[in-house]
Write an enzyme that holds these catalytic residues in place. Structure first.
Site, PDB file in Angstrom:
ATOM      1  N   ASN A 245      67.579  24.681  41.876  1.00 15.59           N
ATOM      2  CA  ASN A 245      67.996  24.856  40.489  1.00 15.59           C
ATOM      3  C   ASN A 245      68.486  26.271  40.197  1.00 15.59           C
ATOM      4  OD1 ASN A 245      67.524  22.190  39.631  1.00 15.59           O
ATOM      5  ND2 ASN A 245      65.346  22.595  39.340  1.00 15.59           N
ATOM      6  N   HIS A 247      67.128  29.296  40.554  1.00 14.15           N
ATOM      7  CA  HIS A 247      66.235  30.329  40.045  1.00 14.15           C
ATOM      8  C   HIS A 247      65.020  30.401  40.967  1.00 14.15           C
ATOM      9  CE1 HIS A 247      64.473  26.983  37.222  1.00 14.15           C
ATOM     10  NE2 HIS A 247      64.068  26.831  38.453  1.00 14.15           N
ATOM     11  N   CYS A 282      63.431  33.454  36.358  1.00  6.29           N
ATOM     12  CA  CYS A 282      63.485  34.639  37.211  1.00  6.29           C
ATOM     13  C   CYS A 282      64.579  34.434  38.253  1.00  6.29           C
ATOM     14  CB  CYS A 282      62.144  34.865  37.896  1.00  6.29           C
ATOM     15  SG  CYS A 282      62.097  36.324  38.972  1.00  6.29           S
TER      16      CYS A 282
END
Length: 328
Positions: A245, A247, A282
């Site tokens: 995804n 991240h 993040c």
């Protein structure tokens, strides 16, 4: 097994009639190999015909009309720590793998990583929002565990996953966990409302009741660098921390949260409960700081130590807020 034993006898007979020392040497190398193959085949035969092969891992199966998914895992050597017991990361990987295989077995998996057909058509993915887990006992290397997972609707736009991990031999519950997931548009990276079509695909597989677990519903406390008892800076997620995804995986973020736990606690106690709230995504090459603080009631019944946590960018943006409990 009689045919295999006869085969060994034939090999030994060939060796005994070898003409030269080199032939003997070469054929002596064959003997350990034959014995190893023999032992492996015998062990496999015993598993298939003795204890019903329950020690074998499986690809999983649906039960209760597809509402519960079960899958067995063998604890591998690369999943354990210095104490020979499984890591919390490996346990969380089991939870994720079971969830994805639940969708796959139910026939509603579209892209191979948790999105249904309707979700894929609308560029939607699941984003972990909050999780809670309780570990009662850590399995060791070569133990076989069974993971049971099910899902429930939570509000209009989110889904909750529940899991239970048991020792396959004894049936003893080793871990319970619960996570809340929300929908996010993978292009805009913003939360999204769930359409009736999306929830319609999932509705047949939603459990309409919860198995009881003592979830920690207390509000998680904010923590800044001035209030922290322990600080770990300069943490730098890299390429191997990323998931599909785009991240840093929520499971990998747990490792960075735990980097802020005092070494004295890690070496003398074991993690027995954890509640995390994921607040921001993040990205790779972010520079993180992991903060920990003993909570106001950090000694619980003189048996457990409780810590508050905050994982943030060094610029101050908070990514994860959490609480952990540790026991002897």
């Amino acid at each position: 097994m009689s045919s295999l034993t006869e085969f060994q006898k034939n090999v030994l007979e060939i060796i005994s009639t070898a003409a030269t020392p080199m032939e003997i040497f070469n054929q002596m190398l064959v003997v350990p190999i034959i014995n190893t193959v023999s032992a492996a085949m015998e062990e496999k035969w015993e598993l298939n015909n003795g204890k019903a092969g329950i020690l074998e891992p499986s690809t999983g199966r649906l039960s209760q009309d597809g509402l519960i998914f079960q899958q067995n895992f063998t604890v591998n050597s690369y999943e354990i720590g210095s104490d020979f017991r499984i890591s919390i990361e490996a346990l969380m990987n089991y939870l994720q793998e079971t969830s994805l295989n639940h969708f796959k077995s139910a026939g509603i998996l579209a892209d191979g990583f948790g999105s249904t057909l309707e979700m894929t058509a609308n560029d939607l993915i699941w984003l972990a929002c909050r999780s809670h887990m309780e570990v009662y006992h850590y399995p060791s290397w070569a133990d076989v565990v069974q993971v049971e997972g099910w899902m429930c609707r939570s509000g209009r736009n989110s889904m909750r996953r529940e899991w239970r991990i048991r020792d396959l031999k004894t049936g003893k519950t080793l871990m319970r966990a619960s996570s809340l997931f929300v929908l996010m548009n993978k292009k805009t990276r913003k939360f999204s409302k769930a359409s009736e079509e999306v929830m319609g695909e999932l509705k047949p597989f939603f459990m309409h009741f919860d198995l009881p677990m003592n979830k920690d519903s207390r509000k998680l406390q904010g923590l800044d660098i001035d209030k922290a008892d322990y600080i770990r800076t300069g943490l730098n997620p890299g390429w191997t921390d990323m998931d599909v995804n785009q991240h840093v995986s929520h499971i990998k973020l747990v490792n960075y949260v735990l980097e802020g736990v005092p070494r004295s606690v890690v070496e003398s106690d074991e993690l027995c409960a954890m509640t995390l709230e994921y607040r921001k995504e993040c990205n790779m090459d972010s520079v993180l700081q992991s903060l920990s603080k003993f909570s106001s009631n950090h000694f619980i019944n003189n048996q457990e130590i409780e810590l508050d946590h905050s994982l943030s960018l060094e610029c101050g943006t908070e990514l994860v807020r959490g609480r952990t409990s540790w026991k002897k």
